[in-house]
Design a protein around this motif. Structure first.
Motif, PDB file in Angstrom:
ATOM      1  N   PHE A 100       0.757  -1.095   0.122  1.00  0.00           N
ATOM      2  CA  PHE A 100       0.134   0.229   0.040  1.00  0.00           C
ATOM      3  C   PHE A 100       0.879   1.278   0.234  1.00  0.00           C
ATOM      4  CE2 PHE A 100      -2.320   3.284   2.194  1.00  0.00           C
ATOM      5  CZ  PHE A 100      -3.443   3.372   1.455  1.00  0.00           C
ATOM      6  N   VAL A 101       2.104   1.180   0.618  1.00  0.00           N
ATOM      7  CA  VAL A 101       2.728   2.346   0.791  1.00  0.00           C
ATOM      8  C   VAL A 101       3.636   2.724  -0.521  1.00  0.00           C
ATOM      9  CG1 VAL A 101       4.902   3.295   1.775  1.00  0.00           C
ATOM     10  CG2 VAL A 101       3.354   2.036   3.250  1.00  0.00           C
ATOM     11  N   LEU A 102       4.090   1.661  -1.339  1.00  0.00           N
ATOM     12  CA  LEU A 102       4.679   1.741  -2.491  1.00  0.00           C
ATOM     13  C   LEU A 102       3.545   2.130  -3.486  1.00  0.00           C
ATOM     14  CD1 LEU A 102       6.852  -1.587  -2.404  1.00  0.00           C
ATOM     15  CD2 LEU A 102       7.648   0.881  -1.982  1.00  0.00           C
ATOM     16  N   PHE A 139       1.321   9.144  -6.087  1.00  0.00           N
ATOM     17  CA  PHE A 139       1.527  10.345  -6.061  1.00  0.00           C
ATOM     18  C   PHE A 139       2.840  10.813  -6.974  1.00  0.00           C
ATOM     19  CE2 PHE A 139      -1.555   9.884  -2.480  1.00  0.00           C
ATOM     20  CZ  PHE A 139      -2.512  10.664  -2.956  1.00  0.00           C
ATOM     21  N   GLY A 140       3.346  10.109  -7.727  1.00  0.00           N
ATOM     22  CA  GLY A 140       4.403  10.547  -8.594  1.00  0.00           C
ATOM     23  C   GLY A 140       5.500   9.821  -8.815  1.00  0.00           C
ATOM     24  N   ALA A 141       5.715   8.623  -7.833  1.00  0.00           N
ATOM     25  CA  ALA A 141       6.974   8.075  -7.813  1.00  0.00           C
ATOM     26  C   ALA A 141       6.983   7.010  -9.049  1.00  0.00           C
ATOM     27  CB  ALA A 141       7.086   7.031  -6.502  1.00  0.00           C
ATOM     28  N   PRO A 142       8.365   6.528  -9.520  1.00  0.00           N
ATOM     29  CA  PRO A 142       8.384   5.814 -10.556  1.00  0.00           C
ATOM     30  C   PRO A 142       7.736   4.288 -10.526  1.00  0.00           C
ATOM     31  CG  PRO A 142      10.375   6.003  -9.750  1.00  0.00           C
ATOM     32  CD  PRO A 142       9.438   6.983  -8.983  1.00  0.00           C
ATOM     33  N   ILE A 202      13.385   6.149  -4.566  1.00  0.00           N
ATOM     34  CA  ILE A 202      12.731   7.501  -5.331  1.00  0.00           C
ATOM     35  C   ILE A 202      13.769   8.551  -5.716  1.00  0.00           C
ATOM     36  CG2 ILE A 202      11.044   8.948  -5.207  1.00  0.00           C
ATOM     37  CD1 ILE A 202       9.469   7.210  -3.546  1.00  0.00           C
ATOM     38  N   GLY A 203      14.636   8.974  -4.799  1.00  0.00           N
ATOM     39  CA  GLY A 203      15.360   9.752  -5.109  1.00  0.00           C
ATOM     40  C   GLY A 203      15.170  11.198  -4.591  1.00  0.00           C
ATOM     41  N   THR A 246      10.090   3.313   4.653  1.00  0.00           N
ATOM     42  CA  THR A 246       9.189   2.503   4.376  1.00  0.00           C
ATOM     43  C   THR A 246       8.540   1.875   5.731  1.00  0.00           C
ATOM     44  OG1 THR A 246       9.895   1.428   2.346  1.00  0.00           O
ATOM     45  CG2 THR A 246       8.243   0.201   3.332  1.00  0.00           C
ATOM     46  N   SER A 247       9.465   1.550   6.698  1.00  0.00           N
ATOM     47  CA  SER A 247       8.804   1.067   8.171  1.00  0.00           C
ATOM     48  C   SER A 247       8.325   2.143   8.766  1.00  0.00           C
ATOM     49  CB  SER A 247      10.057   0.429   8.804  1.00  0.00           C
ATOM     50  OG  SER A 247      10.895   1.322   9.228  1.00  0.00           O
ATOM     51  N   ALA A 248       8.700   3.331   8.601  1.00  0.00           N
ATOM     52  CA  ALA A 248       8.097   4.395   9.125  1.00  0.00           C
ATOM     53  C   ALA A 248       6.770   4.699   8.935  1.00  0.00           C
ATOM     54  CB  ALA A 248       8.881   5.757   9.075  1.00  0.00           C
ATOM     55  N   ALA A 249       6.477   4.572   7.210  1.00  0.00           N
ATOM     56  CA  ALA A 249       5.350   4.804   6.824  1.00  0.00           C
ATOM     57  C   ALA A 249       4.262   3.824   7.295  1.00  0.00           C
ATOM     58  CB  ALA A 249       5.337   4.865   5.363  1.00  0.00           C
TER      59      ALA A 249
END
Length: 529
Positions: free
Chosen positions: A179-181, A187-190, A201-202, A505-508
């Motif tokens: 879900f995070v990915l 919202f704009g990540a590749p 992502i960068g 990721t783990s924080a999200a």
């Protein structure tokens, strides 16, 4: 749906070759394959320089039963599974929930609460991400630090000015990671972050992603306020104090404050919020020429179409300390990541293209409350500050840099050799070794020498070390119970700063878990905005 694992193809393959491999594996015609999605892609470099990509793919076919039989056990049926937030509870919120901090934990917590109709207020001590970038660039160019808007503080959190690495070791049966990915992609990540083994992502793209998520939170009924630091909490009144003057009622307060909110930790301790010191790690940033790392990891003179190579290493020093690499940035920069005047910390950063000439990573050593010499909850913070003060003095306010040969000999470096510093922020050649207690410096030296057995040239005399890498994770854990509540029950500690995550990721994911705890308890109806 059918899932096929261990689909191996040369790294130079075309999309059509992947499709043909799927058809051969299932023994079906092209017209029978109605679609497929890459679930995972990893690099197999065990036979270098002969390199392969290994895929896991989800396939939709017209006759699943026949395809499964013909695959002879090489494919299996998989049910589509998506993240499902809990049903909301029945308790009444006295006011809207307030999320404190807009790093990945706070951002995803506020996003889920807004998605479920809770109209959260998200407060951030620093600047909106585009203004924050200007403040950070100004600091790197001039050395003038804004203590509220920097690499650590501001919209997006500390991870915005790193590499945007999204790999995690957290087990995820509930689908939060996916879900995070998927949210990042929305919202704009590749899109490739959905399947790459080591997604990133960068910094350049993360800025847009964070901004887009904020706008969606607002569109769904949330509110976002910047330059709004929580300077006090009033437990009995169930209020937060903003910038020492404004009181805000909070039906629930989610503390997603990040690992560098030292003044907030001090305030919480004064308010008798239960917390404890925890282990974390400190060390240096090491820089090598990216082409050298590529040659060793890929076994090729040039990497061709392959991305800049990364590595992950762990060794044991002669004194028994564990030494490991962390936050590896291919084609990246070492950055001045300070947040307090008179103290200096470094981090690593990459843009999406990872086009810098150097690879860098942290080489770090775990430190525990035994190293702090105190069981005080903020003893780890003071340990960090002592090292950061030493680093600031070693570089006279600039990033101190030392060749590895000089680090081993205990002498300040006069200049660079074959590796030139690739840095954001002013630097100078200095003595990095004596920033640390002898036991930690020796562990770093031993670890780098041991890592040279895995990557030839890792301990080259011209390898550059800079310091201090001290913000690897929070030195504090804010205690919470099984319902995610602190010792003051309307407060919910969350994310890396509270001691429950490590990385974007783990924080999200912890932000989602904390939002779920609020949702399970409270109704989204009948509270005052």
């Amino acid at each position: 749906m059918i899932t096929i694992s261990q689909l191996k193809l040369p790294v130079e393959h075309t999309p059509d070759q992947l499709k043909k491999k799927i058809l051969r594996m299932l023994k079906i015609q092209e017209r029978e394959l109605t679609g497929f999605t890459i679930r995972k892609r990893s690099l197999d470099a065990r036979r270098k320089p002969e390199l392969f990509y290994v895929y896991t793919v989800d396939c939709k076919v017209k006759n699943e039963d026949r395809a499964l039989r013909m695959s002879k056990g090489k494919a299996g049926r998989t049910a589509e599974k998506s993240y499902c937030p809990p049903d909301e509870g029945t308790s009444r919120l006295t006011a809207r929930p307030v999320v404190i901090g807009s790093g990945p934990a706070g951002l995803f917590c506020a996003y889920l609460l807004a998605l479920k109709g809770y109209h959260p207020l998200l407060v951030e001590r620093g600047a909106p991400v585009r203004e924050r970038k200007k403040d950070v660039d100004r600091f790197w160019e001039t050395g003038v630090l804004d203590t509220s808007s920097n690499v650590q503080f501001g919209e997006g959190g500390a991870g915005t000015f790193s590499d945007g690495k999204l790999n995690t070791l957290v087990k995820d049966p509930a689908g939060r990671n996916r879900f995070v990915l998927e949210t990042f992609v929305r919202f704009g990540a590749p899109e490739e972050i959905l399947w790459e083994q080591k997604p990133h992502i960068g910094t350049d793209i993360l800025i847009n992603v964070v901004e887009n998520m904020r706008e969606e939170i607002i569109r769904m009924g949330g509110e976002v306020r910047f330059y709004s630091q929580v300077t006090d909490i009033l437990p009995k009144e169930q209020c937060l104090v903003i910038n020492d003057v404004e009181k805000i009622a909070a039906g629930a307060a989610i503390l997603a404050i990040g690992h560098s909110a030292r003044d907030t930790f001090e305030m919480l301790l004064e308010r008798e919020i239960s917390m404890e010191a925890k282990s974390f790690a400190v060390g240096v940033r090491v820089e090598h020429r990216q082409e050298r790392i590529d040659a060793v990891m890929y076994g090729r003179k040039t990497r061709g179409s392959l991305p800049p190579a990364s590595y992950k290493l762990a060794e044991k020093a002669g004194n028994g300390r564990g030494v490991y690499t962390f936050c590896m940035c291919p084609g990246g920069y070492v950055v001045n990541a300070s947040s307090e005047d008179g103290y200096l910390a470094v981090n690593g950063m990459s843009y999406h293209g990872r086009a810098g000439e150097n690879a860098n990573s942290a080489v770090i050593v775990t430190v525990t409350p035994e190293d702090y010499g105190s069981d005080h909850p903020l003893a780890g913070v003071e340990f960090q500050r002592k090292l950061e003060k030493n680093a600031w003095e070693a570089g006279k306010g600039k990033i101190p840099v030392q060749r590895f040969e000089d680090f081993c000999e205990g002498r300040a470096s006069a200049g660079a050799g074959t590796v030139r510093p690739n840095m954001k922020g002013e630097y100078c050649f200095a003595d990095v070794r004596h920033i640390f207690p002898d036991e930690i410096s020796q562990a770093v030296q031993d670890g780098i020498c041991a890592m040279d057995r895995r990557i030839k040239g890792f301990a080259d005399p011209d390898t550059l070390l800079s310091g201090v890498e001290s913000r690897t994770s929070s030195p504090v854990r804010i205690c919470r119970d099984e319902n995610f509540r602190a010792s003051v029950p309307w407060i919910y500690p969350c994310g890396e700063g509270a001691g429950y995550a490590g990385g974007i990721t783990s924080a999200a994911m912890d932000g989602l878990k904390t939002a779920e705890a609020v949702i399970r308890t409270f109704s989204s109806q009948n509270f005052n905005l």
